[in-house]
Design an enzyme around this catalytic site. Structure first.
Site, short mmCIF file in Angstrom:
data_model
loop_
_atom_site.label_atom_id
_atom_site.label_comp_id
_atom_site.label_asym_id
_atom_site.label_seq_id
_atom_site.Cartn_x
_atom_site.Cartn_y
_atom_site.Cartn_z
N MET B 18 0.82 -1.22 0.00
CA MET B 18 0.00 0.00 0.00
C MET B 18 0.85 1.26 0.00
O MET B 18 0.45 2.28 -0.56
CB MET B 18 -0.88 0.04 1.25
N ASP B 69 14.66 3.52 9.63
CA ASP B 69 14.14 2.51 10.56
C ASP B 69 13.23 3.24 11.56
O ASP B 69 13.71 3.85 12.50
CB ASP B 69 15.30 1.82 11.27
N SER B 147 -6.17 -1.36 10.66
CA SER B 147 -6.47 -2.67 10.06
C SER B 147 -7.83 -3.13 10.58
O SER B 147 -8.28 -2.67 11.64
CB SER B 147 -5.41 -3.69 10.50
N TYR B 160 -0.37 -8.51 16.62
CA TYR B 160 -0.74 -7.61 15.52
C TYR B 160 -2.04 -6.87 15.86
O TYR B 160 -2.14 -5.65 15.67
CB TYR B 160 -0.90 -8.40 14.23
N LYS B 164 -2.50 -2.81 16.14
CA LYS B 164 -3.42 -2.06 15.27
C LYS B 164 -4.54 -1.41 16.08
O LYS B 164 -5.02 -0.33 15.74
CB LYS B 164 -3.96 -2.97 14.16
N THR B 195 -0.72 -8.01 -0.73
CA THR B 195 0.61 -7.41 -0.55
C THR B 195 1.58 -8.47 -0.03
O THR B 195 1.18 -9.58 0.34
CB THR B 195 0.58 -6.27 0.50
#
Lengths: 250, 256
Positions: B18, B69, B147, B160, B164, B195
Site C-alpha cells: 500500500m 528505521d 487494520s 498484531y 493495530k 501485498t
C-alpha cells in the site's frame, strides 16, 4: 473520462441539502440522475441546476413512507433510464424534542421516512443493482453512533440505518454489489436549520454533538458519496464512514 | 491540475504494498513524495517507477527517498527534518510501514512482541510527533494505517491486533488533542490486501481454520491500489470535514 459516465443514480431527498448536492455532483461526473423527493419545487430547482451544467436528471415526486411508492419509483427509474447502478438513500427528517413531547404521529413519520422508506426502496432497487453490479450508499448520521439528548427518535432511526446497512452488506457479501453508509455530523442544510430548540434545554448535554469544528457542507458529503459510490470504492463494503469533524471520535 | 499540486507528502512503507501504491498515486496527482522504508532496494524500485519518464502510473512524478528505521524514534525525527529541509514543507504524513506474522501465542517471544510494537506503534506515534509541527504550519493532515485487526479479534494474531488497536486509538486521541486546530488526523482500516505482508504469512501446523474464517471473509483480498485511492481522497481537501475517523475498507470483514 468521468467516474459516472453511463451510470444511473437513483437518489432520494434530491430537493435540498445532501441529496441536492449529490445529484449535482453525480450528474457533473456523468451520471443520469433519477431524483425522488416529496418537495416538487425544490427538486425542480435541483434539476435546473443540473441541466444548466449540461447534466441529465429526471424528477419524480415520491413519498418514500409508502411501500407502494418506493416500488413504483424504482420501476419508474428503470423505465426511464434502463436500470439502477447507484441507490443513494439520502432523504431524512429530524426534530428536537424532549421525550415526553414526542407524539405517536411524530414517531411514525420519522420512522417511515428515515428507516422504513430506506428499507423498502432498497428492496425495490436491489434486483436492478444486482443486475448492473452497482452499489448502495445510505446516509446515516453521527446520531446513529452516539447518544444525543433531545433527539431520541432520530437517534433510533439512524442507529437502525447503521445496522440495517451492515446486515444488508452481510446478506449480499457473496454477490458483486456494495452496500455502505456515510455518517455525517452536523451539516449546513435545511434539516439542521429547521431545528426548533425546545424550552428547558440543558446545553451542557448537547455539547458532545455540537463539537468543536464548523458544520460540514452538503458538497463535502456529496464528494464523499461520489468517492464511495464510484469504482474507486471497490474495496469498501459494509462500512459506516464517519464524516463529522471529530464528533464520534471521543 | 492535480489534487496534490504543490503538496509534500511523507510516506513510510514505500518499498512495497500500500505504501508503494500510495506513493505512485500521490505522485500521479502532482504531489512531491518523501518516501521512507527500511528496505533500500524496494524503496529505490518505487522511486525508479515514479521518476521513470515512461508511461507507467505516477511516471514523471517527484520523489526523494530516505532509508529509515522507524522503530528508532531519533530516526523518525531525523527523517521528518530531512523532508522539510529538502522540500521546504510537509502537508501530509502517511504512516504505512508495519510488520505482521501469525503465531500461536505460546510461541511468541518477548523480542518478537517488542519488535512488532516498535515498528507498528512506536514508529507511527513518533512519526506523528515529529511531523505535527510541520503539518500544523501547512494546515495539512495525517493518515495512519490501522487494520480490520484493530476492531476484530483474530486468532493467532494477538500481537498484531494489539498494535493495530493501538494505532486506531492513538489516531482518535490525537484527533481530539488537535480538534481545535486546522489539521485533520484519520486512519484507514484495510482488510486483507494483496501485498507482501499477506503473502508472507507462515501458518503453524496445528492452525484451526475455523477460527480464521471471520477474518478471511467472502470476497478475497483487496488491492493496494484500492487503499491508495482511499488514501488520496482522505488526505486531499475533498475530505475537509473528515477528522478522527477510522475508515474501514475491508470488503465487509468488519460488517458482522
Amino acid at each position: 473520462m468521468n467516474r459516472f459516465d453511463g451510470k444511473i443514480a437513483l437518489l432520494t431527498g434530491a430537493a435540498s441539502g445532501v441529496g441536492k448536492a449529490t445529484a449535482i455532483r453525480l450528474a457533473s461526473e456523468g451520471a443520469k440522475v433519477f431524483g425522488l423527493d416529496i418537495n416538487a419545487e425544490g427538486m425542480e430547482d435541483t434539476k435546473a441546476t443540473v441541466g444548466a451544467a449540461g447534466g441529465e436528471m429526471t424528477c419524480r415526486v415520491t413519498d418514500i413512507g409508502s411501500v407502494e411508492e418506493c416500488h413504483a419509483a424504482a420501476a419508474a427509474c428503470v423505465e426511464t433510464y434502463g436500470g439502477i447502478d447507484v441507490l443513494g438513500n439520502i432523504a431524512g427528517i429530524a426534530n428536537q424534542r424532549h421525550v415526553h413531547q414526542v407524539t405517536e404521529a411524530e414517531w411514525d413519520l420519522m420512522n417511515n421516512v428515515n428507516l422504513k422508506g430506506m428499507f423498502f426502496l432498497t428492496q425495490a432497487a436491489l434486483p436492478h443493482i444486482l443486475e448492473r453490479e452497482g452499489n448502495i450508499v445510505n446516509i446515516a448520521s453521527n446520531a446513529g453512533l452516539m447518544g444525543q439528548a433531545y433527539t431520541v427518535p432520530y437517534c433510533a432511526t439512524k442507529g437502525g440505518v447503521v445496522n440495517m446497512t451492515k446486515a444488508l452488506a452481510m446478506e449480499f457479501v457473496k454477490q458483486p454489489i456494495r452496500i455502505n453508509a456515510i455518517a455525517p455530523g452536523g451539516i449546513d442544510t435545511p434539516l439542521v436549520h429547521n431545528f426548533e430548540l425546545q424550552a428547558d434545554i440543558d446545553f451542557a448535554l448537547m455539547q458532545p454533538y455540537i463539537g468543536f469544528r464548523d458544520a460540514s457542507t452538503a458538497e463535502q458529503i456529496a464528494g464523499l458519496f461520489a468517492f464511495v459510490a464510484s469504482d474507486e470504492g471497490a474495496n469498501i463494503h459494509g462500512s459506516i464512514i464517519s464524516a463529522d469533524g471529530g464528533l464520534t471520535t471521543s | 491540475m492535480g489534487r496534490y499540486d504543490g503538496k509534500v507528502v511523507a510516506l513510510t512503507g514505500v518499498a512495497s504494498g500500500m505504501g508503494r501504491a500510495s506513493a505512485i498515486r500521490i505522485a500521479s496527482e502532482g504531489g512531491t513524495v518523501f518516501g521512507m522504508d527500511i528496505n533500500a532496494e524496494g524503496l529505490a524500485a518505487t522511486a525508479a517507477q515514479i521518476t521513470d519518464a515512461g508511461a507507467g502510473a505516477g511516471a514523471g512524478g517527484t520523489i526523494t527517498t530516505r532509508v529509515t528505521d522507524i522503530s528508532d524514534h531519533t530516526e523518525c525525527a531525523a527523517a521528518i527534518q530531512e523532508c522539510v529541509d529538502t522540500h521546504g514543507r510537509l502537508d501530509v504524513l502517511g504512516n504505512f510501514a508495519a510488520i505482521s506474522w501469525m503465531r500461536n501465542t505460546p510461541d511468541v517471544t518477548f523480542e518478537e512482541w517488542r519488535r512488532m510494537f516498535a515498528i507498528n506503534v512506536d514508529g507511527t506515534y513518533f512519526m506523528c510527533q515529529a511531523a505535527l509541527p510541520h503539518v500544523l504550519a501547512a494546515e495539512g493532515n495525517i493518515v495512519n494505517i490501522a487494520s480490520n485487526a484493530a476492531s476484530m479479534g483474530q486468532a493467532y494474531l494477538a500481537p498484531y491486533c494489539a498494535t493495530k488497536g493501538a494505532v486506531a486509538q492513538l489516531t482518535r486521541a490525537l484527533a481530539m488533542e488537535y480538534v481545535k486546530q486546522p489539521i485533520r488526523i484519520n486512519a484507514i482500516a484495510p482488510g486483507g490486501t494483496d501485498t507482501a505482508m499477506n503473502a508472507n504469512y507462515e501458518l503453524a501446523a496445528d492452525t484451526d481454520f475455523d477460527l480464521m474464517q471471520a477474518a478471511m471473509g467472502h470476497r478475497g483480498f483487496g488491492q493496494p491500489e484500492d487503499i491508495a485511492a482511499l488514501f488520496a481522497f482522505l488526505a486531499s481537501d475533498d475530505a475537509g470535514n473528515i477528522h478522527g475517523s477510522i475508515i474501514n475498507s475491508d470488503n465487509g470483514l468488519t460488517a458482522s
